[in-house]
Scaffold this motif. Structure first.
Motif, PDB file in Angstrom:
ATOM      1  N   LEU A 161      10.541  -2.312  -0.980  1.00  0.00           N
ATOM      2  CA  LEU A 161       9.602  -3.025  -0.342  1.00  0.00           C
ATOM      3  C   LEU A 161       9.150  -2.460   1.160  1.00  0.00           C
ATOM      4  CD1 LEU A 161       8.163  -5.845   0.236  1.00  0.00           C
ATOM      5  CD2 LEU A 161      10.363  -6.695   1.221  1.00  0.00           C
ATOM      6  N   ALA A 162      10.396  -1.549   1.716  1.00  0.00           N
ATOM      7  CA  ALA A 162       9.894  -0.934   2.822  1.00  0.00           C
ATOM      8  C   ALA A 162       8.980   0.210   2.593  1.00  0.00           C
ATOM      9  CB  ALA A 162      11.280  -0.389   3.445  1.00  0.00           C
ATOM     10  N   GLY A 163       8.976   0.740   1.530  1.00  0.00           N
ATOM     11  CA  GLY A 163       8.020   2.047   0.970  1.00  0.00           C
ATOM     12  C   GLY A 163       6.966   1.485   0.716  1.00  0.00           C
ATOM     13  N   ILE A 164       6.548   0.038   0.035  1.00  0.00           N
ATOM     14  CA  ILE A 164       5.303  -0.106  -0.283  1.00  0.00           C
ATOM     15  C   ILE A 164       4.681  -0.517   1.204  1.00  0.00           C
ATOM     16  CG2 ILE A 164       4.294  -2.457  -1.266  1.00  0.00           C
ATOM     17  CD1 ILE A 164       6.358  -2.473  -3.438  1.00  0.00           C
ATOM     18  N   ARG A 165       5.546  -1.254   1.993  1.00  0.00           N
ATOM     19  CA  ARG A 165       4.753  -1.502   3.411  1.00  0.00           C
ATOM     20  C   ARG A 165       4.231  -0.328   4.122  1.00  0.00           C
ATOM     21  NH1 ARG A 165       8.228  -7.128   5.062  1.00  0.00           N
ATOM     22  NH2 ARG A 165       7.304  -8.371   3.485  1.00  0.00           N
ATOM     23  N   VAL A 166       5.080   0.640   4.149  1.00  0.00           N
ATOM     24  CA  VAL A 166       4.533   1.949   4.581  1.00  0.00           C
ATOM     25  C   VAL A 166       3.147   2.470   4.049  1.00  0.00           C
ATOM     26  CG1 VAL A 166       5.096   4.437   5.073  1.00  0.00           C
ATOM     27  CG2 VAL A 166       6.798   2.662   5.485  1.00  0.00           C
ATOM     28  N   GLN A 167       3.178   2.375   2.936  1.00  0.00           N
ATOM     29  CA  GLN A 167       1.935   2.784   2.156  1.00  0.00           C
ATOM     30  C   GLN A 167       0.720   1.975   2.524  1.00  0.00           C
ATOM     31  OE1 GLN A 167       2.220   3.743  -2.156  1.00  0.00           O
ATOM     32  NE2 GLN A 167       4.288   3.788  -1.936  1.00  0.00           N
ATOM     33  N   MET A 168       0.948   0.691   2.748  1.00  0.00           N
ATOM     34  CA  MET A 168      -0.003  -0.389   2.850  1.00  0.00           C
ATOM     35  C   MET A 168      -0.548  -0.061   4.561  1.00  0.00           C
ATOM     36  SD  MET A 168       1.328  -3.842   1.454  1.00  0.00           S
ATOM     37  CE  MET A 168       0.166  -4.930   2.033  1.00  0.00           C
ATOM     38  N   ARG A 169       0.425   0.461   5.299  1.00  0.00           N
ATOM     39  CA  ARG A 169      -0.136   0.640   6.787  1.00  0.00           C
ATOM     40  C   ARG A 169      -0.801   1.787   6.810  1.00  0.00           C
ATOM     41  NH1 ARG A 169       5.245  -1.687   7.696  1.00  0.00           N
ATOM     42  NH2 ARG A 169       6.211   0.294   7.635  1.00  0.00           N
ATOM     43  N   GLN A 170      -0.536   2.793   6.172  1.00  0.00           N
ATOM     44  CA  GLN A 170      -1.047   4.210   6.004  1.00  0.00           C
ATOM     45  C   GLN A 170      -2.637   3.676   5.373  1.00  0.00           C
ATOM     46  OE1 GLN A 170       1.339   6.894   3.904  1.00  0.00           O
ATOM     47  NE2 GLN A 170       2.760   7.069   5.542  1.00  0.00           N
ATOM     48  N   LEU A 171      -2.773   3.076   4.380  1.00  0.00           N
ATOM     49  CA  LEU A 171      -4.000   2.874   3.944  1.00  0.00           C
ATOM     50  C   LEU A 171      -4.881   1.958   4.578  1.00  0.00           C
ATOM     51  CD1 LEU A 171      -5.512   3.324   1.234  1.00  0.00           C
ATOM     52  CD2 LEU A 171      -4.466   1.271   0.125  1.00  0.00           C
ATOM     53  N   ARG A 172      -4.212   0.875   5.268  1.00  0.00           N
ATOM     54  CA  ARG A 172      -4.820   0.087   6.214  1.00  0.00           C
ATOM     55  C   ARG A 172      -5.484   1.099   7.353  1.00  0.00           C
ATOM     56  NH1 ARG A 172      -1.350  -2.955   7.459  1.00  0.00           N
ATOM     57  NH2 ARG A 172      -1.758  -4.422   5.743  1.00  0.00           N
ATOM     58  N   ASP A 173      -4.860   2.136   8.060  1.00  0.00           N
ATOM     59  CA  ASP A 173      -5.452   2.784   9.056  1.00  0.00           C
ATOM     60  C   ASP A 173      -6.507   3.480   8.693  1.00  0.00           C
ATOM     61  OD1 ASP A 173      -3.345   1.827  10.646  1.00  0.00           O
ATOM     62  OD2 ASP A 173      -1.741   3.465  10.407  1.00  0.00           O
ATOM     63  N   ARG A 174      -6.512   4.174   7.309  1.00  0.00           N
ATOM     64  CA  ARG A 174      -7.675   4.784   6.952  1.00  0.00           C
ATOM     65  C   ARG A 174      -9.016   3.959   6.676  1.00  0.00           C
ATOM     66  NH1 ARG A 174      -6.068   7.781   1.491  1.00  0.00           N
ATOM     67  NH2 ARG A 174      -8.475   8.339   1.582  1.00  0.00           N
ATOM     68  N   ILE A 175      -8.838   2.572   6.045  1.00  0.00           N
ATOM     69  CA  ILE A 175      -9.804   1.819   6.065  1.00  0.00           C
ATOM     70  C   ILE A 175     -10.436   1.521   7.330  1.00  0.00           C
ATOM     71  CG2 ILE A 175     -10.691  -0.437   5.313  1.00  0.00           C
ATOM     72  CD1 ILE A 175      -8.549  -0.373   3.051  1.00  0.00           C
ATOM     73  N   TYR A 176      -9.532   1.258   8.407  1.00  0.00           N
ATOM     74  CA  TYR A 176     -10.025   1.068   9.731  1.00  0.00           C
ATOM     75  C   TYR A 176     -10.954   2.104  10.273  1.00  0.00           C
ATOM     76  CZ  TYR A 176      -8.158  -3.743  10.969  1.00  0.00           C
ATOM     77  OH  TYR A 176      -8.046  -4.888  10.883  1.00  0.00           O
ATOM     78  N   GLN A 177     -10.401   3.258  10.088  1.00  0.00           N
ATOM     79  CA  GLN A 177     -11.035   4.473  10.441  1.00  0.00           C
ATOM     80  C   GLN A 177     -12.507   4.676  10.239  1.00  0.00           C
ATOM     81  OE1 GLN A 177      -9.049   8.202   9.808  1.00  0.00           O
ATOM     82  NE2 GLN A 177     -10.403   9.567  11.038  1.00  0.00           N
ATOM     83  N   ILE A 178     -12.532   4.393   8.744  1.00  0.00           N
ATOM     84  CA  ILE A 178     -13.998   4.588   8.210  1.00  0.00           C
ATOM     85  C   ILE A 178     -14.907   3.494   8.508  1.00  0.00           C
ATOM     86  CG2 ILE A 178     -15.182   4.282   5.845  1.00  0.00           C
ATOM     87  CD1 ILE A 178     -12.934   5.583   4.644  1.00  0.00           C
ATOM     88  N   LEU A 179     -14.464   2.209   8.619  1.00  0.00           N
ATOM     89  CA  LEU A 179     -15.180   1.163   9.108  1.00  0.00           C
ATOM     90  C   LEU A 179     -15.590   1.152  10.621  1.00  0.00           C
ATOM     91  CD1 LEU A 179     -13.591  -1.864   7.471  1.00  0.00           C
ATOM     92  CD2 LEU A 179     -15.626  -0.763   6.769  1.00  0.00           C
ATOM     93  N   GLN A 180     -14.787   1.710  11.241  1.00  0.00           N
ATOM     94  CA  GLN A 180     -15.181   1.645  12.683  1.00  0.00           C
ATOM     95  C   GLN A 180     -16.265   2.756  13.056  1.00  0.00           C
ATOM     96  OE1 GLN A 180     -14.327   0.438  15.577  1.00  0.00           O
ATOM     97  NE2 GLN A 180     -12.732  -0.987  14.860  1.00  0.00           N
ATOM     98  N   GLY A 181     -16.322   3.878  12.069  1.00  0.00           N
ATOM     99  CA  GLY A 181     -17.299   4.925  12.312  1.00  0.00           C
ATOM    100  C   GLY A 181     -18.649   4.253  11.823  1.00  0.00           C
ATOM    101  N   ILE A 182     -18.665   3.267  10.703  1.00  0.00           N
ATOM    102  CA  ILE A 182     -19.901   2.824  10.415  1.00  0.00           C
ATOM    103  C   ILE A 182     -20.397   1.692  11.352  1.00  0.00           C
ATOM    104  CG2 ILE A 182     -20.839   1.122   8.678  1.00  0.00           C
ATOM    105  CD1 ILE A 182     -18.963   2.398   6.731  1.00  0.00           C
ATOM    106  N   LEU A 183     -19.530   1.066  12.152  1.00  0.00           N
ATOM    107  CA  LEU A 183     -19.917   0.094  13.279  1.00  0.00           C
ATOM    108  C   LEU A 183     -20.494   0.753  14.414  1.00  0.00           C
ATOM    109  CD1 LEU A 183     -16.667  -2.332  13.456  1.00  0.00           C
ATOM    110  CD2 LEU A 183     -19.063  -2.868  12.360  1.00  0.00           C
ATOM    111  N   GLN A 184     -20.014   2.051  14.611  1.00  0.00           N
ATOM    112  CA  GLN A 184     -20.709   2.973  15.617  1.00  0.00           C
ATOM    113  C   GLN A 184     -21.997   3.325  15.374  1.00  0.00           C
ATOM    114  OE1 GLN A 184     -17.884   5.774  17.004  1.00  0.00           O
ATOM    115  NE2 GLN A 184     -16.379   3.880  17.823  1.00  0.00           N
TER     116      GLN A 184
END
Length: 574
Positions: A161-184
């Motif tokens: 469970l700890a490993g799955i949540r680490v992957q989820m946080r990393q993937l969430r950061d990538r999605i946020y980075q792409i969407l923030q670029g589109i918003l700008q």
């Protein structure tokens, strides 16, 4: 053996309502520390045997001792009602994080409660109860390790469970980075600079007229239709991966919850017993706190002496019987109390509550002392003089004593353990059932007599089929009265032949009239503030009569409260 038939249950329930026992239980419940104690106090049952009463009374006395000591009061912090969670765990249901946390805090609270009881002195009964508590600290620790303070499964529950949540946080950061670029880059096409979620997928709000400026999948729209929530094509694959990780996380969390639920289900019998013991301790502490607030004292139950032999009425002996039969039938067993019933400065607990919390009038205590040989007590007095309150106070005191509670009276508090407490107080008028005030009384009294008759028949079973039971039965056969006589010591009311014949323990009322032997009628006047109002009947047997209203002088309060006179009776022509 207690009576359990329908009539007995009905009249006992009516008695509890007449004496306002449910209201007293509501007041008692306010002193409980847990929801379990509140439920037990609201549904407080009356014990059926003296042994049960003695046990409850001893628990209350020991809890009272602990409550009176500085820092020695019982603590129920953290204990919750986990009964429904235990039942679902037994049925192989899945417990949530909040329910598991409630179980853990309850185990910790029960352990602390046991420490308090074990450290106390002179409380053997409470110690015996506390020794039955099994708190399973390993289950409590495992729950706290796997469930965090927000009732969510913690990362430390399992490495997977700890490993799955680490992957989820990393993937969430990538999605946020792409969407923030589109918003700008597309700030003119965006409704506001924010990233949100629709159906567990990350989207951005886009103005409806400029939806083509940001190509993607529309997941939702605003109520006005001016805003569209779009998932750009650049993040579709990343959102799909996030959904897969979410499913893996849910599966792993469910596995953790399932393992914890199975551990709880394995010890359910012990946890059920824990709830019973904790409820018993809380109820004992509740009674102790209520008694301390009420300034009540523990009751002492009066025992009975060895039955004494008393002669029957010689007028009722059969002259044709032999000397042996006469000698045998002229004596009957009449048990007496070892000492008198003593209730000094007795106060009604509901009136005490009303005085302190509802701005009621000051409570006037009463003194009740009844000799060991007394069978019937008649209370007389003016209107609004406290007769009904005295009856209810005595009835509540007897019920409270049976339930292991203290009685609001000055020491010593001495009264017998009553097998049954039955009452007929007030009016039972019902238009729906065509009951007048008087017929309502008769119906309730007939139920009481039926209960007593059934009790007598149950106790006399096996003593011989040919033996005739001629006694007027009293619960627990403590006060048998020979020859169905109902004596009233020092009675002020003349009674024909000094007895009430009650065939088959019923009141026959032919044609709703009252036949009186020798056409005699007595008028009983009760002195009240409004003057003397004698009872008046308009018929005797089947003949109408005219009764001249007797007059009584209204003197000072030192005169007898009740007088009996025989009014002049003249027959009217039919």
């Amino acid at each position: 053996m207690p009576i359990t038939n329908t009539i007995s249950t009905l009249i006992q329930a009516e008695t509890l309502e007449l004496l306002e026992w449910p209201r007293l239980c509501q007041h008692l419940a306010t002193f409980a520390a847990t929801k379990l104690g509140v439920a037990a106090a609201l549904d407080l049952q009356i014990p059926e045997t003296p042994a049960q009463t003695a046990e409850l009374k001893a628990q209350t006395e020991e809890a009272y001792q602990l409550e009176s000591r500085p820092g020695g009061a019982l603590s129920f912090e953290g204990i919750q009602d986990i009964g429904s969670a235990l039942q679902r765990a037994e049925l192989q249901g899945l417990l949530g994080g909040e329910e598991l946390l409630a179980i853990a805090t309850t185990l910790a609270g029960a352990r602390q409660l046991r420490r308090i009881v074990d450290s106390a002195t002179d409380v053997p009964i409470l110690k015996e109860l506390a020794s039955q508590l099994r708190t399973y600290p390993e289950i409590e620790q495992e729950i706290h390790r796997c469930i965090d303070d927000r009732a969510r499964v913690a990362d430390r529950a399992t490495p997977k469970l700890a490993g799955i949540r680490v992957q989820m946080r990393q993937l969430r950061d990538r999605i946020y980075q792409i969407l923030q670029g589109i918003l700008q880059r597309q700030s003119n096409a965006v409704q506001e600079q924010v990233i949100t979620q629709r159906s567990s997928r990350f989207v951005i709000p886009v103005k409806a007229p400029q939806k083509d400026a940001i190509p993607g999948i529309v997941h939702d729209s605003s109520a006005s239709g001016a805003t569209l929530y779009v998932e750009p094509h650049n993040t579709v694959n990343l959102n799909n991966q996030m959904r897969q990780l979410l499913r893996q996380e849910q599966a792993e969390e469910e596995a953790v919850l399932r393992a914890l639920t199975e551990q709880v289900a394995a010890v359910k019998p012990d946890l059920d017993r824990l709830l019973v013991v904790v409820t018993t301790l809380d109820l004992a502490a509740t009674k102790a706190r209520y008694s301390f607030w009420l300034q009540a004292n523990p009751p002492k139950f009066i025992e009975f002496q060895e039955p004494e032999l008393a002669p029957k009425n010689p007028d009722q002996l059969d002259e044709e019987n032999s000397e042996e039969e006469t000698a045998e039938n002229s004596r009957s067993l009449i048990p007496n109390l070892r000492s008198q019933i003593t209730l000094r400065q007795l106060r009604h607990p509901l009136l005490v509550w009303q005085q302190q919390y509802e701005q009621g009038f000051p409570v006037v205590p009463v003194d009740l002392t009844i000799g060991p040989q007394i069978r019937v007590v008649a209370i007389t007095g003016p209107n609004t003089g406290g007769k009904t309150v005295t009856l209810k106070t005595l009835g509540l005191a007897a019920l409270m004593a049976k339930a292991g509670m203290f009685v609001a009276a000055r020491e010593p508090v001495e009264l017998p353990w009553f097998d049954n407490i039955l009452a007929d107080i007030g009016d039972e008028q019902s238009l729906q059932q065509s009951l007048s005030t008087f017929s309502g009384h008769i119906r309730r009294i007939s139920r009481i007599l039926e209960v007593l008759t059934n009790k007598s028949e149950g106790e006399s079973a096996g003593e011989g089929e040919g033996e005739e039971n001629s006694q007027f039965p009293i619960p627990n056969s403590q006060f048998p009265i020979p020859n169905s006589q109902f004596p009233i010591p020092n009675s002020q009311f003349p009674i024909p032949n000094s007895q009430f014949p009650i065939p088959n323990s019923q009141f026959p009322i032919p044609n709703s009239q009252f036949p009186i032997p020798n056409s005699q009628i007595f008028s009983f006047a009760r002195r009240s503030r409004s003057g003397d109002r004698p009872l008046r009947r308009q018929c005797i047997g089947d003949r109408p009569i005219a009764i001249s209203r007797p007059t009584f002088p209204i003197n000072s309060c030192n005169h007898p409260l009740w007088r009996t006179q025989s009014p002049q009776i003249s027959r009217l022509p039919l």
